[in-house]
Enzyme design. Structure first.
Site, mmCIF file in Angstrom:
data_model
loop_
_atom_site.group_PDB
_atom_site.id
_atom_site.type_symbol
_atom_site.label_atom_id
_atom_site.label_comp_id
_atom_site.label_asym_id
_atom_site.label_seq_id
_atom_site.Cartn_x
_atom_site.Cartn_y
_atom_site.Cartn_z
ATOM 1 N N GLY A 198 0.889 -1.358 0.026
ATOM 2 C CA GLY A 198 0.074 0.025 0.191
ATOM 3 C C GLY A 198 0.869 1.137 -0.016
ATOM 4 O O GLY A 198 2.028 1.288 0.545
ATOM 5 N N SER A 199 0.445 2.675 -0.721
ATOM 6 C CA SER A 199 0.989 3.731 -0.425
ATOM 7 C C SER A 199 0.610 4.248 0.884
ATOM 8 O O SER A 199 -0.227 3.571 1.766
ATOM 9 C CB SER A 199 0.396 4.718 -1.557
ATOM 10 N N GLY A 200 1.153 5.570 1.180
ATOM 11 C CA GLY A 200 1.132 6.022 2.437
ATOM 12 C C GLY A 200 2.120 5.812 3.289
ATOM 13 O O GLY A 200 2.241 6.280 4.692
ATOM 14 N N HIS A 201 3.041 4.824 3.083
ATOM 15 C CA HIS A 201 4.340 4.688 3.994
ATOM 16 C C HIS A 201 5.572 5.453 3.570
ATOM 17 O O HIS A 201 6.757 5.004 3.832
ATOM 18 C CB HIS A 201 4.576 3.140 3.936
ATOM 19 N N ASP A 244 -1.308 -8.101 0.571
ATOM 20 C CA ASP A 244 -0.295 -8.020 -0.169
ATOM 21 C C ASP A 244 0.045 -9.760 -0.495
ATOM 22 O O ASP A 244 0.650 -9.781 -1.724
ATOM 23 C CB ASP A 244 0.907 -7.668 0.475
ATOM 24 N N HIS A 282 -0.542 0.792 9.604
ATOM 25 C CA HIS A 282 -1.952 1.228 9.184
ATOM 26 C C HIS A 282 -2.721 1.728 10.110
ATOM 27 O O HIS A 282 -4.407 1.581 9.985
ATOM 28 C CB HIS A 282 -2.751 0.306 8.335
#
Lengths: 331, 331
Positions: free
Chosen positions: A54-57, A110, A219
């Site tokens: 996921g993005s955001g990291h 994932d 998250h």
């Protein structure tokens, strides 16, 4: 929502476009499949190293693509696994006669998409190796995870595997190396605030003005417990204790230390925290041979920190020393 | 107060101790005078480059000490000029036969203490040169400033002067170079949130949930105007326009671009903003030869960004290319 964003639906795409514009000579962006890759890869004489989560990291993991680190990254939307067909395209794009190594952080989403993508790629005759990263000691299972979560320790697995790949290691050797690094790295985090995905528009959890979440997931997954805020040294002591006991790290161990900001924590606080980590290491007989203080694996703009310890040996130290070049840099 | 801190009175000291512990082989910490210096300086064959200003802007400026950047830094408390006697000690400590260059950001408090410290050092026979940095285009005078404020453009003045000093430039040449770089660098910032000095315990200003401060100072000084939040591209367009018109930058100029996070802004948003800056540069005929995306000059944990443009020439580009090593780094 106090964020720099246009249409929230375009957050990931526009971030990737900015990254590509800033690194035009070294990176390639494939917008149809959310892929950022090295412009000079793949090569048949080197195993390709890829990751997609996921993005955001950020900077994990699209800003870790470059010589001596990832060959390609394929992110999903914020806090969401990438689509399976993007993963498949990513493997195909990085196809090499020596194989493709996929470093997967341990989240069910994932793992599922990458399992399917790997099967499809193998049916095409592409050799694919997988290493699962699960360095978070906070909890055994979690909201999106069976087993432990993969968090900031990911950085060390990438660094070592990528350096070894540049030196000609085989896919089998890299799988074995990745598992070894993962087996000696441990992390735990603390959050002071929540964070807000642009597309959601509101915080992913609520937390009181005097509360912190100890063992937070990246998250926003619940950690070990919620506690009243306390002083920085006390927070470090608690997290240090949890991390050290888990491996366990022992007196005389040489270690690398990472004090990782979660996105909204400035350098001033990270170094203030590092001070206590260094003191705790000295007290516990751990020799800090390397330190990493900065934002490596974030949760958007969360105010928080994680502590990672990696037990070193001669092989790992040499790999950490190897040159690497990625978009995040100072000069 | 959602910060990692112990006794707020020790915030700066503990941050400096952490920095020193993390860089034991390259930096020296002198706690009596709040000084961080290179361990291998001064040398009589090189002009020493120093800076001292309030804390709270990290990595500026204590984390910019290292080979090819500052030789020493002497910070004050958060958002406060350092004590005059510390400045004097800093000059004496970095005394070199070739002289000491002091890069002063244009705030009345900083100028006063450094003026006095310079006079005392000169009475001791130490040659001291001064360059004043005032790159902020937002306002002409400000809360703590007569004339313009010195903000993120400071980075480029340090980088160029320090690189030239390593190559053997004289004090006079460095003063002239510093003034030249300052004359072609322009910055403006935007804040989405305020920030909280630990010792104060409350935010330094109030701002509504849907408001932003355009032209913000790095100590929360008012900017040009307060406006309703808008989309990222619109924010960039406004700031870009103000920065470009000020020099003015002209079609055909080669530039370095810095998109600087203010402490609480993650890489994801910085690259999303960089995308629009690159588009605006292309539209305006500016050739982006170098880009810097990250947190270089912060206001504690403020969510905000500043845009800096630097007009390049052959001399400046070579100096930006020169090798440098400082505590903030990725690997």
């Amino acid at each position: 929502m106090k964020k720099f964003v246009n249409d929230p639906a375009n957050f990931v795409r526009e971030m990737m476009e900015g990254l590509a514009l800033a690194n035009g000579s070294t990176l390639r962006w494939i917008p149809e499949y959310n892929i950022i890759s090295r412009a000079d890869m793949p090569r048949n004489d080197k195993v390709s190293i890829i990751q997609g989560s996921g993005s955001g990291h950020e900077p994990a993991h699209i800003m870790m693509v470059g010589k001596g680190m990832l060959d390609a990254a394929c992110p999903g939307n914020v806090f969401a696994a990438p689509p399976m067909e993007y993963c498949y395209e990513c493997i195909k794009l990085m196809k090499s006669e020596r194989g493709v190594l996929n470093l997967v952080n341990n989240y069910q989403g994932d793992r599922m998409v990458w399992d399917m993508a790997r099967e499809m790629a193998e049916a095409d005759g592409i050799k694919v190796g997988v290493v699962i990263i699960d360095d978070d000691v906070a909890v055994q299972n979690s909201t999106y995870t069976v087993g432990r979560r993969g968090v900031a320790g990911n950085w060390f697995v990438i660094k070592c595997c990528a350096a070894a790949a540049e030196r000609g290691a085989t896919l089998e050797e890299l799988v074995s190396l990745g598992k070894k690094v993962n087996s000696v790295v441990r992390t735990m985090g603390v959050a002071l605030t929540s964070c807000t995905p642009a597309a959601k528009g509101t915080a992913i959890f609520e937390i009181g003005d005097d509360a912190m979440e100890v063992g937070i997931g990246i998250h926003g997954e619940p950690g070990r417990f919620r506690a009243k805020m306390k002083q920085a040294d006390g927070i470090v002591d608690d997290v240090f204790d949890a991390v050290v006991k888990d491996l366990p790290f022992k007196r005389g161990d040489r270690v690398a230390v990472m004090v990782n900001g979660m996105g909204g924590t400035p350098f001033s606080e990270l170094y203030l925290l590092y001070r206590r980590v260094a003191q705790d290491c000295a007290k516990g007989g751990l020799e800090v041979a390397r330190n990493y203080v900065g934002s490596y694996c974030t949760s958007l703009e969360m105010a928080g920190v994680s502590l990672t310890l990696l037990r070193l040996d001669g092989e790992i130290e040499k790999l950490l020393d190897a040159p690497a070049e990625i978009p995040i840099r100072v000069f």
